[in-house]
Design an enzyme around this catalytic site. Structure first.
Site, PDB file in Angstrom:
ATOM      1  N   LYS A 107     -31.344  64.345 -55.691  1.00  0.00           N
ATOM      2  CA  LYS A 107     -31.306  64.858 -57.061  1.00  0.00           C
ATOM      3  C   LYS A 107     -31.984  66.209 -57.105  1.00  0.00           C
ATOM      4  O   LYS A 107     -32.880  66.438 -56.292  1.00  0.00           O
ATOM      5  CB  LYS A 107     -31.964  63.911 -58.054  1.00  0.00           C
ATOM      6  CG  LYS A 107     -33.262  63.233 -57.655  1.00  0.00           C
ATOM      7  CD  LYS A 107     -34.492  64.020 -57.293  1.00  0.00           C
ATOM      8  CE  LYS A 107     -35.132  64.960 -58.255  1.00  0.00           C
ATOM      9  NZ  LYS A 107     -36.395  65.574 -57.715  1.00  0.00           N
ATOM     10  N   TYR A 190     -35.812  62.883 -64.135  1.00  0.00           N
ATOM     11  CA  TYR A 190     -36.131  61.446 -64.203  1.00  0.00           C
ATOM     12  C   TYR A 190     -36.163  60.958 -65.642  1.00  0.00           C
ATOM     13  O   TYR A 190     -35.842  59.805 -65.924  1.00  0.00           O
ATOM     14  CB  TYR A 190     -37.486  61.161 -63.536  1.00  0.00           C
ATOM     15  CG  TYR A 190     -37.445  61.271 -62.042  1.00  0.00           C
ATOM     16  CD1 TYR A 190     -37.046  60.186 -61.260  1.00  0.00           C
ATOM     17  CD2 TYR A 190     -37.789  62.449 -61.401  1.00  0.00           C
ATOM     18  CE1 TYR A 190     -36.997  60.285 -59.880  1.00  0.00           C
ATOM     19  CE2 TYR A 190     -37.743  62.563 -60.018  1.00  0.00           C
ATOM     20  CZ  TYR A 190     -37.345  61.477 -59.264  1.00  0.00           C
ATOM     21  OH  TYR A 190     -37.282  61.575 -57.908  1.00  0.00           O
TER      22      TYR A 190
HETATM   23  P1  NAD Z   1     -39.103  70.447 -48.847  1.00  0.00           P
HETATM   24  O1  NAD Z   1     -39.281  71.885 -49.175  1.00  0.00           O
HETATM   25  O2  NAD Z   1     -40.306  69.683 -48.375  1.00  0.00           O
HETATM   26  O3  NAD Z   1     -37.960  70.277 -47.731  1.00  0.00           O
HETATM   27  C1  NAD Z   1     -36.774  71.035 -47.751  1.00  0.00           C
HETATM   28  C2  NAD Z   1     -36.237  71.141 -46.352  1.00  0.00           C
HETATM   29  O4  NAD Z   1     -35.099  71.988 -46.369  1.00  0.00           O
HETATM   30  C3  NAD Z   1     -37.253  71.756 -45.355  1.00  0.00           C
HETATM   31  O5  NAD Z   1     -37.248  71.024 -44.163  1.00  0.00           O
HETATM   32  C4  NAD Z   1     -36.691  73.142 -45.104  1.00  0.00           C
HETATM   33  O6  NAD Z   1     -36.965  73.624 -43.806  1.00  0.00           O
HETATM   34  C5  NAD Z   1     -35.176  72.893 -45.274  1.00  0.00           C
HETATM   35  N1  NAD Z   1     -34.447  74.112 -45.546  1.00  0.00           N
HETATM   36  C6  NAD Z   1     -33.290  74.452 -44.956  1.00  0.00           C
HETATM   37  N2  NAD Z   1     -32.857  75.637 -45.397  1.00  0.00           N
HETATM   38  C7  NAD Z   1     -33.764  76.073 -46.272  1.00  0.00           C
HETATM   39  C8  NAD Z   1     -33.892  77.253 -47.047  1.00  0.00           C
HETATM   40  N3  NAD Z   1     -32.952  78.214 -47.017  1.00  0.00           N
HETATM   41  N4  NAD Z   1     -34.974  77.389 -47.846  1.00  0.00           N
HETATM   42  C9  NAD Z   1     -35.913  76.417 -47.922  1.00  0.00           C
HETATM   43  N5  NAD Z   1     -35.846  75.263 -47.200  1.00  0.00           N
HETATM   44  C10 NAD Z   1     -34.787  75.098 -46.381  1.00  0.00           C
HETATM   45  O7  NAD Z   1     -38.459  69.753 -50.120  1.00  0.00           O
HETATM   46  P2  NAD Z   1     -38.389  68.204 -50.456  1.00  0.00           P
HETATM   47  O8  NAD Z   1     -39.511  67.856 -51.350  1.00  0.00           O
HETATM   48  O9  NAD Z   1     -38.211  67.411 -49.225  1.00  0.00           O
HETATM   49  O10 NAD Z   1     -37.070  68.163 -51.383  1.00  0.00           O
HETATM   50  C11 NAD Z   1     -35.767  68.208 -50.827  1.00  0.00           C
HETATM   51  C12 NAD Z   1     -34.769  67.614 -51.822  1.00  0.00           C
HETATM   52  O11 NAD Z   1     -35.119  66.266 -52.058  1.00  0.00           O
HETATM   53  C13 NAD Z   1     -34.775  68.289 -53.193  1.00  0.00           C
HETATM   54  O12 NAD Z   1     -33.481  68.353 -53.693  1.00  0.00           O
HETATM   55  C14 NAD Z   1     -35.619  67.390 -54.049  1.00  0.00           C
HETATM   56  O13 NAD Z   1     -35.270  67.424 -55.421  1.00  0.00           O
HETATM   57  C15 NAD Z   1     -35.315  66.039 -53.437  1.00  0.00           C
HETATM   58  N6  NAD Z   1     -36.428  65.088 -53.601  1.00  0.00           N
HETATM   59  C16 NAD Z   1     -36.146  63.877 -54.119  1.00  0.00           C
HETATM   60  C17 NAD Z   1     -37.155  62.960 -54.295  1.00  0.00           C
HETATM   61  C18 NAD Z   1     -36.864  61.590 -54.844  1.00  0.00           C
HETATM   62  O14 NAD Z   1     -37.785  60.870 -55.174  1.00  0.00           O
HETATM   63  N7  NAD Z   1     -35.602  61.198 -54.925  1.00  0.00           N
HETATM   64  C19 NAD Z   1     -38.467  63.281 -53.947  1.00  0.00           C
HETATM   65  C20 NAD Z   1     -38.713  64.532 -53.397  1.00  0.00           C
HETATM   66  C21 NAD Z   1     -37.672  65.435 -53.229  1.00  0.00           C
END
Ligand code: NAD
Length: 335
Positions: A107, A190
């Site tokens: 999401k 949410y």
């Molecule tokens: P994060 O920044 O920790 O991870 C993102 C990942 O994408 C990193 O490993 C990064 O290296 C990679 N990436 C690849 N290309 C990139 C670019 N051009 N710029 C930046 N990063 C790049 O983020 P996250 O917290 O893991 O969130 C990722 C997704 O998951 C989001 O869409 C977020 O909304 C979703 N999320 C959902 C929940 C849930 O409870 N369902 C919880 C957290 C995050």
């Protein structure tokens, strides 16, 4: 033969090994019964070697963003799970579908309804299933509230309150092009979900107000906080708010004969609930494990997922309507 097929664990490849993949999804995949971590897609050689060692992954199941499309030929991978920054969801879901894989997308599904449509179409054309990472649909307290709404256990709902705020944020979440907006896209979604699943209805109009900025230099192009009000059929009002400056975590519904409340309502664990009659005492589950197992079962038994792309699309449509209301100051009717 059929039995063998249904007992086979489906292989999941995580795309993007950031906080959510490392902190929640990979550990959950140690608990799943119907799927397992079969592969990874990462741009980091260091992460590739760390994950390979930790999860005993063969070299053939490790991809970077340039080799990703060749996942099409990999029989170990049944499901691609897109866990990238929001602006990248559409591209990777479509590429995964074209590679012939079922897809889970985090999401918010995408930044625009048009992208959601392209994602849904790509999965349909490939004959593959698409689900959104809406883990709370598999969480017992949330399910209980949904059931109270369905059965009218507390009469007709009058007022819903849905609030989700985090005290801070960083990285791509502050970048409008990558996040699509501020806390609304990330945590406010949410509340949008909460109001929909507790009422079982769709909002018909929205008004919204941006909050004052405590750190205007950090929140240049995105809101730091906002409030919005949905009007649902039958006169139900939902008062919602979301923030990157203040912490809160609530879903409350007041009905004609009682009330229910979850707080925290959207956390990974420790969700607590009470009603006008009792404190809820329901088991704690690994939400992500339940969510991924349910999708694997849906694929194996050829039944729909309860959290399909269409649900993600509707949320994106509502997020856009909230922003439109916030920017114009007008009441926006939702078609
Ligand atoms: P994060 O920044 O920790 O991870 C993102 C990942 O994408 C990193 O490993 C990064 O290296 C990679 N990436 C690849 N290309 C990139 C670019 N051009 N710029 C930046 N990063 C790049 O983020 P996250 O917290 O893991 O969130 C990722 C997704 O998951 C989001 O869409 C977020 O909304 C979703 N999320 C959902 C929940 C849930 O409870 N369902 C919880 C957290 C995050």
């Amino acid at each position: 033969m059929e039995k063998e097929k249904s007992e086979k664990k489906l292989g999941i490849a995580l795309v993007g090994l950031g906080k959510y993949s490392a902190g929640q999804l990979a550990p959950a995949l140690q608990e799943t019964q119907h799927c397992y971590l079969a592969g990874i897609v990462t741009g980091s050689a260091l992460k590739a070697s760390e994950w390979k060692a930790r999860h005993h992954l063969p070299d053939t199941n490790i991809y970077d963003y340039t080799t990703f499309d060749s996942i099409a030929g990999n029989k170990d991978i049944d499901i691609v799970y897109v866990v990238l920054p929001n602006s990248m969801h559409a591209e990777y879901v479509i590429r995964a579908a074209k590679a012939g894989k079922h897809v889970i997308c985090e999401k918010p599904m995408a930044l625009t309804v048009e992208d959601c449509d392209r994602m849904i179409t790509a999965c349909k054309e490939a004959g593959k299933m698409l689900s959104i990472g809406y883990r709370l649909h598999f969480e017992p307290h949330t399910r209980e509230l949904i059931e109270y709404g369905r059965s009218k256990r507390f009469g007709e709902w009058n007022l819903i309150r849905a609030e989700n705020g985090m005290g801070s944020t960083e990285g791509w979440r502050l970048n409008k092009e990558m996040a699509g907006g501020g806390p609304l896209m990330d945590v406010g979604i949410y509340c949008v979900q909460g109001t929909r699943y507790i009422t079982g209805l769709e909002p018909i109009s929205v008004t919204a107000q941006e909050g004052p900025k405590k750190s205007p230099e950090r929140f240049k192009n995105i809101e730091e906080s906002l409030s919005w009000q949905f009007e649902f059929p039958n006169g139900i009002i939902a008062q919602c708010k979301s923030s990157y400056a203040d912490e809160y975590n609530l879903l409350r519904a007041e009905g004609s004969s009682g009330w229910v409340e979850l707080s925290p309502a959207y956390a990974y664990n420790g969700i607590k609930g009470k009603t006008s009659e009792i404190n809820l005492s329901l088991p704690e589950v690994n939400q992500q494990a339940k969510q991924m197992d349910d999708f694997a079962i849906a694929i194996k038994s050829n039944r729909p997922t309860p959290v399909p792309g269409e649900m993600g699309r509707q949320d994106v449509k509502l997020l856009q309507a909230i922003y439109q209301a916030m920017k114009t100051g007008e009441k926006i009717m939702i078609g």
